[in-house]
Design an enzyme around this catalytic site. Structure first.
Site, PDB file in Angstrom:
ATOM      1  N   HIS A 135      46.950  40.366  35.679  1.00  0.00           N
ATOM      2  CA  HIS A 135      47.000  39.853  34.081  1.00  0.00           C
ATOM      3  C   HIS A 135      45.431  39.680  33.681  1.00  0.00           C
ATOM      4  O   HIS A 135      44.606  38.598  34.282  1.00  0.00           O
ATOM      5  CB  HIS A 135      47.736  38.603  33.734  1.00  0.00           C
ATOM      6  CG  HIS A 135      49.042  39.198  33.881  1.00  0.00           C
ATOM      7  ND1 HIS A 135      50.055  38.008  34.300  1.00  0.00           N
ATOM      8  CD2 HIS A 135      49.755  40.271  33.821  1.00  0.00           C
ATOM      9  CE1 HIS A 135      51.187  38.398  34.522  1.00  0.00           C
ATOM     10  NE2 HIS A 135      51.205  39.690  33.998  1.00  0.00           N
ATOM     11  N   GLU A 138      43.664  36.363  33.036  1.00  0.00           N
ATOM     12  CA  GLU A 138      43.954  35.166  34.096  1.00  0.00           C
ATOM     13  C   GLU A 138      42.935  35.358  35.219  1.00  0.00           C
ATOM     14  O   GLU A 138      43.047  36.314  36.038  1.00  0.00           O
ATOM     15  CB  GLU A 138      45.172  35.155  34.689  1.00  0.00           C
ATOM     16  CG  GLU A 138      46.243  34.937  33.592  1.00  0.00           C
ATOM     17  CD  GLU A 138      47.721  35.181  34.061  1.00  0.00           C
ATOM     18  OE1 GLU A 138      48.073  35.138  35.512  1.00  0.00           O
ATOM     19  OE2 GLU A 138      48.799  35.161  33.119  1.00  0.00           O
ATOM     20  N   HIS A 239      47.525  34.184  39.823  1.00  0.00           N
ATOM     21  CA  HIS A 239      47.637  33.935  38.533  1.00  0.00           C
ATOM     22  C   HIS A 239      47.477  32.832  37.997  1.00  0.00           C
ATOM     23  O   HIS A 239      46.706  32.002  38.863  1.00  0.00           O
ATOM     24  CB  HIS A 239      49.292  34.015  38.145  1.00  0.00           C
ATOM     25  CG  HIS A 239      49.953  35.837  38.596  1.00  0.00           C
ATOM     26  ND1 HIS A 239      50.266  36.482  37.548  1.00  0.00           N
ATOM     27  CD2 HIS A 239      50.187  36.102  39.731  1.00  0.00           C
ATOM     28  CE1 HIS A 239      50.845  37.469  37.981  1.00  0.00           C
ATOM     29  NE2 HIS A 239      50.579  37.494  39.219  1.00  0.00           N
ATOM     30  N   GLU A 341      50.305  30.420  41.256  1.00  0.00           N
ATOM     31  CA  GLU A 341      49.554  29.990  40.106  1.00  0.00           C
ATOM     32  C   GLU A 341      48.599  28.988  40.296  1.00  0.00           C
ATOM     33  O   GLU A 341      48.900  27.901  40.725  1.00  0.00           O
ATOM     34  CB  GLU A 341      50.786  29.414  39.119  1.00  0.00           C
ATOM     35  CG  GLU A 341      51.814  30.560  38.922  1.00  0.00           C
ATOM     36  CD  GLU A 341      51.513  31.422  37.605  1.00  0.00           C
ATOM     37  OE1 GLU A 341      50.443  31.153  36.969  1.00  0.00           O
ATOM     38  OE2 GLU A 341      52.369  32.402  37.501  1.00  0.00           O
TER      39      GLU A 341
END
Length: 395
Positions: A135, A138, A239, A341
């Site tokens: 992404h 990110e 991420h 994450e």
């Protein structure tokens, strides 16, 4: 004639005549009669103070010891990993798996002391990959992987743990899967496609390689080929937006249901556990990362009210991701992939990046070591010939 005798003794009368007197001796420089008088005064008052030399001002230059100082543009990212490869040619090389829609290189840096960077990978050397920035907005993982390339190469031969890892492991770091999205500061690629929803999923099982590549974006297509062509064992995908680790399934066949009296496999239910065959292994690997992080293990995310037990979650139990890269790795290759994450903020201030490095470096290293867990070997037949495609069977 009136004569006036000079005063002050400059003249004197000798035999009735005035004569010039001898000049008086010059006055002494010291007002003291002798050295003993000076010594007495020194006893009373001490020696006269010496003039102090002017103190030279020492200018101390500020040294920034942060490991990650700023965000890299795409060009700077390529230059950074090229510099690492140039400085350590026996440990690493940079290669490309393709180009983005706008032509930016999908660069990977390979790091290993096993000889694999020179084209010869020894038997039983496991391959592991870390990828980031699928992404485009990110950004933390991108910088962590650039830093990790530097850290591993700089510490080789100095740090015993790092040396052991590079002597036994084939490491591949891909800082940016979506360089176009990074450039435009968008989640999607330049075609406005979410690349993490553009991979083959469980509905594509049984399709040929060509079929799996049909109607894919250039970036995801390059990653698909890369995964299918290499025997990666373990992978981390980075991420931002939360702080936790999640693992397969992100999506998958749920309970069979009847639609118009036809038995059909259903998607996984969001909020419910979607356990895969290696559920326990995925849990252990996820906990290994979270437990070595500065605070991920607490399960508390600083920017969200949700809590995750020990800082990990099954993918679908958190939320369903259809056709994600994580499930693709597990379904179509030998690779177990975790999604990490890293940060509540997708692009935190640059001065925070070094803290993110400190928060994650131990986890990054321990997962590299974990690739050597489990059983590995070569399957031979009775004649000593290797058996391709052999599968383990548990009792």
């Amino acid at each position: 004639m009136l004569c006036v005798a000079p005063s002050s003794g400059a003249w004197k009368k000798v035999d009735g005549k005035w004569q010039a007197a001898a000049p008086p001796p010059p006055p002494s420089k010291s007002k003291f009669k002798d050295r003993s008088d000076i010594n007495e005064l020194i006893k009373l008052y001490g020696k006269p103070k010496q003039k102090k030399k002017k103190r030279e001002l020492l200018l101390v230059e500020y040294v920034d010891k942060s490991f990650i100082k700023t965000y890299h543009s795409h060009v700077q990212m390529i230059e950074a990993i090229d510099e690492v490869a140039k400085n350590y040619p026996n440990l690493c090389k940079r290669y490309s798996i393709g180009r983005s829609y706008q032509g930016r290189e999908l660069a990977v840096i390979q790091i290993s002391a096993t000889g694999s960077v020179n084209g010869v990978r020894p038997v039983l050397v496991p391959m592991i990959k870390y990828v980031a920035n699928i992404h485009g907005d990110e950004c933390v993982g991108r910088e962590l992987l650039i830093a990790l390339a530097r850290y591993l190469t700089e510490q080789y031969g100095k740090d015993e743990e790092i040396t052991q890892i590079l002597d036994t492991t084939d490491i591949h770091l891909m800082p940016s899967v979506n360089p176009d999205g990074y450039y435009h500061q968008t989640r999607h690629n330049k075609n406005d496609v979410d690349l993490n929803r553009n991979f083959p999923g469980w509905r594509d099982l049984g399709k040929s390689r060509n079929e799996l590549l049909q109607e894919r974006e250039k970036e995801s297509s390059a990653v698909i080929k890369w995964v299918l062509d290499n025997p990666f064992v373990l992978s981390l995908s980075f991420h931002d937006g939360y702080v936790l680790v999640n693992y397969p399934w992100d999506d998958g066949p749920g309970k069979d249901i009847f639609i118009l009296y036809i038995l059909c496999p259903a998607d996984a239910e969001e909020g419910e556990l979607a356990a895969c065959p290696d559920h326990n292994v995925f849990q252990k690997l996820s906990r290994l990362y979270a437990d070595n992080h500065a605070y991920m293990w607490s399960g508390k995310c600083l920017c969200h009210s949700e809590t995750f037990e020990r800082g990990i979650s099954n993918g679908a139990q958190w939320y369903v991701v259809d056709n994600g890269m994580q499930d693709f790795n597990y379904l179509f290759s030998n690779c177990l992939e975790l999604t990490v994450e890293l940060s509540c903020w997708k692009r935190p201030l640059a001065q925070v990046l070094d803290t993110e490095w400190d928060n994650n470096v131990d986890s990054l290293i321990v997962l590299l070591k974990s690739v050597h867990s489990g059983v590995k070997g070569i399957v031979l037949d009775q004649d000593g010939e290797g058996q391709p495609g052999a599968q383990a069977r548990t009792q």
